[in-house]
Design a protein around this motif. Structure first.
Motif, short mmCIF file in Angstrom:
data_model
loop_
_atom_site.label_atom_id
_atom_site.label_comp_id
_atom_site.label_asym_id
_atom_site.label_seq_id
_atom_site.Cartn_x
_atom_site.Cartn_y
_atom_site.Cartn_z
N LYS A 193 0.84 -1.21 0.00
CA LYS A 193 0.00 0.00 0.00
C LYS A 193 0.87 1.26 0.00
CE LYS A 193 -4.26 -1.62 2.27
NZ LYS A 193 -5.24 -0.85 1.45
N GLU A 207 2.48 1.76 -3.44
CA GLU A 207 1.53 2.34 -4.39
C GLU A 207 1.29 3.82 -4.11
OE1 GLU A 207 -3.09 1.79 -5.94
OE2 GLU A 207 -2.16 0.22 -4.73
N GLU A 208 1.12 4.16 -2.85
CA GLU A 208 0.86 5.54 -2.45
C GLU A 208 1.98 6.48 -2.89
OE1 GLU A 208 -0.95 6.86 1.62
OE2 GLU A 208 1.23 7.00 1.78
N VAL A 244 -4.31 -6.17 -2.22
CA VAL A 244 -4.42 -4.87 -1.55
C VAL A 244 -3.84 -3.73 -2.39
CG1 VAL A 244 -4.36 -5.93 0.73
CG2 VAL A 244 -2.23 -5.08 -0.29
N THR A 245 -3.41 -4.01 -3.61
CA THR A 245 -2.82 -2.96 -4.42
C THR A 245 -3.34 -3.02 -5.85
OG1 THR A 245 -0.74 -2.02 -5.25
CG2 THR A 245 -0.81 -4.40 -4.96
#
Length: 299
Positions: A32, A35-36, A76-77
């Motif tokens: 996460k 990705e952020e 989750v991504t």
């Protein structure tokens, strides 16, 4: 994105001429954060997976463990995930099952290597490689087994440190002819070797920027200029985290409290933000609700 969408995105990225950056995620929440921060993809290292279990990177982990970790992180991504499949966990039929398991887990790509079992970390001495023909069978089995043609199959060769650069290039050409979409030449020593490798093969190449290894830690600008299409940082985040953990434990043992460490910690509010607590709350407020803390209070 779905698994297919992420695979298409990866293929488009490899064809774009840009250098794709894939930091290694050692947990789903790490993905996460990757990705952020705007990276192009997430790498899932076999060495990290083994280390998490307190094991050396010598082929002790199983297909089940690897595919489950791939599913955990991919779920989750929205970024493409690229996983280390070691030698494919067995003979060519096992390689075929490995590809189908990773596809089902939502992974976008994997790499298979030409080491013998038990394998070793690619930047250690004492490695051995199988024959070119045996590795070609692995690649052909992988290509024949995939159900999504967009799933990226990468061939890793460890031959540079054993047989020399020219032999490693000859192997890579054979792997590409067998259907590999991407080549991972492990433990190259300088930028000239990356340039030579890229000019010799007809598919994109990958650079492994692992710390304490055979390769210098080149910048993204240097790698792009050498023709590299994708760079992985497989163990970087795990090493950073473990270093911080060791220092924190030593400090607590010495001082008797963690209070002085709080300024260096991620706050509870920030953790909740990364995890998306507010989105879960809005999902069904009529069933259960909770208050989202604000500010930078102590964890």
């Amino acid at each position: 994105m779905t698994g297919t969408q992420s695979r298409i995105a990866l293929r488009e990225g490899l064809a774009s001429g840009r250098l794709l950056r894939f930091p290694g995620a050692f947990t789903p929440i790490t993905a996460k954060l990757i990705e952020e921060r705007g990276f192009e993809g997430v790498y899932i290292s076999g060495a990290v997976l083994a280390a998490e279990r307190g094991l050396p990177d010598i082929g002790l982990t199983t297909l089940t463990e690897v595919s489950e970790r791939g599913r955990d992180i991919s779920s989750v991504t929205n970024l493409p995930t690229f996983i280390d499949a070691d030698t494919g966990f067995g003979e060519p039929m096992n390689v075929a099952r490995t590809i189908q398991s990773l596809e089902a887990a939502g992974v976008a790509a994997c790499h298979l290597e030409d080491q013998v079992n038990p394998k070793r970390c690619g930047h250690l001495d004492g490695k051995s490689v199988v024959s070119t023909d045996e590795m070609v069978r692995r690649i052909r089995a992988a290509v024949g087994a995939r159900t999504d043609p967009n799933f990226v199959i990468c061939a890793r060769t460890d031959a540079r440190a054993i047989e020399g650069l020219d032999a490693a290039i000859d192997r890579a050409k054979a792997y590409v002819e067998a259907g590999a979409d991407l080549v991972f030449p492990e433990a190259l020593t300088d930028l000239h070797e990356f340039e030579t490798f890229r000019k010799a093969v007809d598919v994109p190449i990958l650079a492994n920027m692992t710390e304490f290894g055979k390769s210098e830690l080149f910048t993204t600008k240097q790698l792009a200029s050498a023709g590299v299409s994708l760079v992985i940082y497989p163990v970087t985040l795990l090493r950073i985290a473990l270093g911080a953990i060791e220092r924190a434990l030593d400090s607590i043992a010495t001082v008797g409290t963690q209070a002085h460490l709080v300024p260096d910690m991620q706050t509870r509010a920030r953790l909740y933000d990364v995890l998306g607590y507010a989105e879960y709350s809005r999902l069904d407020e009529s069933v259960f609700n909770f208050t989202i803390p604000t500010g930078q209070e102590k964890p």
